[in-house]
Design a protein around this motif. Structure first.
Motif, short mmCIF file in Angstrom:
data_model
loop_
_atom_site.label_atom_id
_atom_site.label_comp_id
_atom_site.label_asym_id
_atom_site.label_seq_id
_atom_site.Cartn_x
_atom_site.Cartn_y
_atom_site.Cartn_z
N THR A 260 -88.86 -7.75 41.60
CA THR A 260 -88.44 -7.87 42.99
C THR A 260 -86.92 -7.87 43.08
N ASP A 261 -86.39 -7.13 44.04
CA ASP A 261 -84.96 -6.98 44.26
C ASP A 261 -84.37 -8.26 44.85
N GLY A 262 -83.66 -9.01 44.04
CA GLY A 262 -83.03 -10.25 44.52
C GLY A 262 -81.74 -10.01 45.26
N ASN A 263 -81.04 -8.91 44.96
CA ASN A 263 -79.78 -8.65 45.65
C ASN A 263 -79.98 -8.52 47.15
N ARG A 264 -81.15 -8.12 47.55
CA ARG A 264 -81.47 -7.96 48.97
C ARG A 264 -81.66 -9.31 49.67
N HIS A 265 -82.16 -10.31 48.94
CA HIS A 265 -82.69 -11.51 49.60
C HIS A 265 -81.89 -12.80 49.41
N PHE A 266 -80.83 -12.78 48.59
CA PHE A 266 -80.11 -14.02 48.30
C PHE A 266 -78.62 -13.91 48.55
N TYR A 267 -78.06 -14.97 49.12
CA TYR A 267 -76.63 -15.18 49.06
C TYR A 267 -76.31 -15.58 47.63
N GLY A 268 -75.18 -15.12 47.09
CA GLY A 268 -74.85 -15.42 45.69
C GLY A 268 -73.49 -16.05 45.53
N PHE A 269 -73.45 -17.14 44.75
CA PHE A 269 -72.19 -17.79 44.38
C PHE A 269 -72.06 -17.80 42.87
N GLU A 270 -70.98 -17.19 42.38
CA GLU A 270 -70.63 -17.23 40.96
C GLU A 270 -69.67 -18.40 40.74
N CYS A 271 -69.94 -19.20 39.73
CA CYS A 271 -69.14 -20.40 39.45
C CYS A 271 -68.37 -20.20 38.14
N GLU A 272 -67.07 -20.42 38.22
CA GLU A 272 -66.19 -20.24 37.07
C GLU A 272 -66.57 -21.21 35.95
N VAL B 124 -65.26 -12.72 48.00
CA VAL B 124 -64.94 -11.42 47.40
C VAL B 124 -65.79 -10.28 47.95
N GLY B 125 -66.84 -10.59 48.68
CA GLY B 125 -67.70 -9.55 49.22
C GLY B 125 -68.64 -10.13 50.25
N TYR B 126 -69.20 -9.23 51.05
CA TYR B 126 -70.19 -9.69 52.03
C TYR B 126 -71.14 -8.55 52.35
N GLY B 127 -72.41 -8.80 52.13
CA GLY B 127 -73.45 -7.80 52.22
C GLY B 127 -74.18 -7.78 50.89
N ARG B 128 -74.79 -6.68 50.58
CA ARG B 128 -75.50 -6.56 49.30
C ARG B 128 -74.51 -6.66 48.15
N GLY C 203 -66.15 -6.01 39.58
CA GLY C 203 -67.19 -5.70 38.63
C GLY C 203 -66.61 -5.17 37.34
N TYR C 204 -67.41 -4.45 36.58
CA TYR C 204 -66.98 -3.89 35.30
C TYR C 204 -67.84 -2.67 35.02
N PRO C 205 -67.49 -1.86 34.01
CA PRO C 205 -68.28 -0.64 33.76
C PRO C 205 -69.77 -0.95 33.63
N GLY C 206 -70.56 -0.24 34.39
CA GLY C 206 -72.00 -0.44 34.37
C GLY C 206 -72.51 -1.39 35.42
N LEU C 207 -71.61 -2.19 36.02
CA LEU C 207 -72.03 -3.12 37.09
C LEU C 207 -70.90 -3.26 38.09
N PRO C 208 -70.88 -2.39 39.10
CA PRO C 208 -69.79 -2.42 40.08
C PRO C 208 -69.85 -3.68 40.95
N GLY C 209 -68.69 -4.10 41.41
CA GLY C 209 -68.61 -5.24 42.31
C GLY C 209 -68.94 -4.86 43.74
N PRO C 210 -69.10 -5.87 44.58
CA PRO C 210 -68.92 -7.28 44.27
C PRO C 210 -70.11 -7.83 43.50
N LEU C 211 -69.84 -8.84 42.66
CA LEU C 211 -70.88 -9.47 41.85
C LEU C 211 -71.40 -10.75 42.49
N CYS C 212 -70.93 -11.05 43.70
CA CYS C 212 -71.38 -12.23 44.44
C CYS C 212 -70.72 -12.17 45.81
N HIS C 213 -70.97 -13.18 46.61
CA HIS C 213 -70.28 -13.33 47.89
C HIS C 213 -69.06 -14.23 47.74
N GLY C 214 -69.22 -15.30 46.98
CA GLY C 214 -68.12 -16.23 46.77
C GLY C 214 -68.04 -16.70 45.34
#
Length: 196
Positions: free
Chosen positions: A119-131, A86-90, A64-75
């Motif tokens: 609505t809190d999306g971090n709770r309900h979605f798997y997330g993939f960040e694409c370079e 890079v992470g697993y869970g919320r 992550g970065y200041p103001g938004l701690p990681g992980p910022l996705c699952h993959g």
């Protein structure tokens, strides 16, 4: 309504779909679960990173970065088509979005226009960040598009979902533009073909 799969199962379903998976550090236990629950899960969300260079992108998405701690996705889906876990869970990837969109994802029907952030999306979605720089000019190599397709299909296959359970960040939260450079409708068609 679905419980998140275990980290080990997540790794297995990605590999079973033919993806080159790179495990980064303590990804299985690196999460934001102390900030709230993860699950039930209802879908997969696709993002672009606004970064270039795989190692830098993976580091940012993990830490992550200041103001938004990681992980910022699952993959992190690299331009090469590899997926770096890079992470697993919320994870801090979806943020607040539209409850009408979430209901459509759950029902696997056409998405309404996103016009709320309630609505809190971090709770309900798997997330993939694409370079990708996300400027509409940075290319999306076929290997990367195929990895997006395979990753989303792997998660959907496990949960018994169809491609309507896969959305872009721009379809969830007003003002977001990611992923920019390909159509989510086209990607959903690719995912549905793979699931069929």
């Amino acid at each position: 309504m679905a419980s998140p799969m275990s980290a080990s199962r997540f790794l297995d379903v990605l590999r079973d779909e033919g993806i080159n998976v790179v495990q980064v550090g303590d990804w299985r236990t690196h999460n934001r679960n102390h900030k709230g629950p993860w699950g039930p899960v209802h879908g997969v969300m696709i993002h672009h990173t606004v970064t270039s260079g795989t190692s830098k992108t993976v580091r940012i998405c993990r830490d992550g970065y200041p103001g938004l701690p990681g992980p910022l996705c699952h993959g992190v889906i690299a331009k090469s088509g590899s997926i770096h876990l890079v992470g697993y869970g919320r994870a801090n990837h979806a943020g607040l979005g539209d409850d009408d969109v979430l209901r459509a994802v759950i029902a696997e029907r056409a998405l309404p226009r996103d016009n709320e952030s309630n609505t809190d999306g971090n709770r309900h979605f798997y997330g993939f960040e694409c370079e990708n720089l996300g400027d509409g000019k940075d290319p999306w190599p076929e290997a990367q598009l195929e990895a997006i397709e395979r990753a989303a299909a792997a998660v959907c296959r496990h949960h018994g979902w169809n491609s309507r359970s896969v959305i872009g960040h721009l379809e969830w939260q007003p003002g977001k533009i990611d992923p920019r450079g390909f159509s989510m409708n086209t990607m959903r068609a690719r995912i549905q073909d793979r699931l069929a």
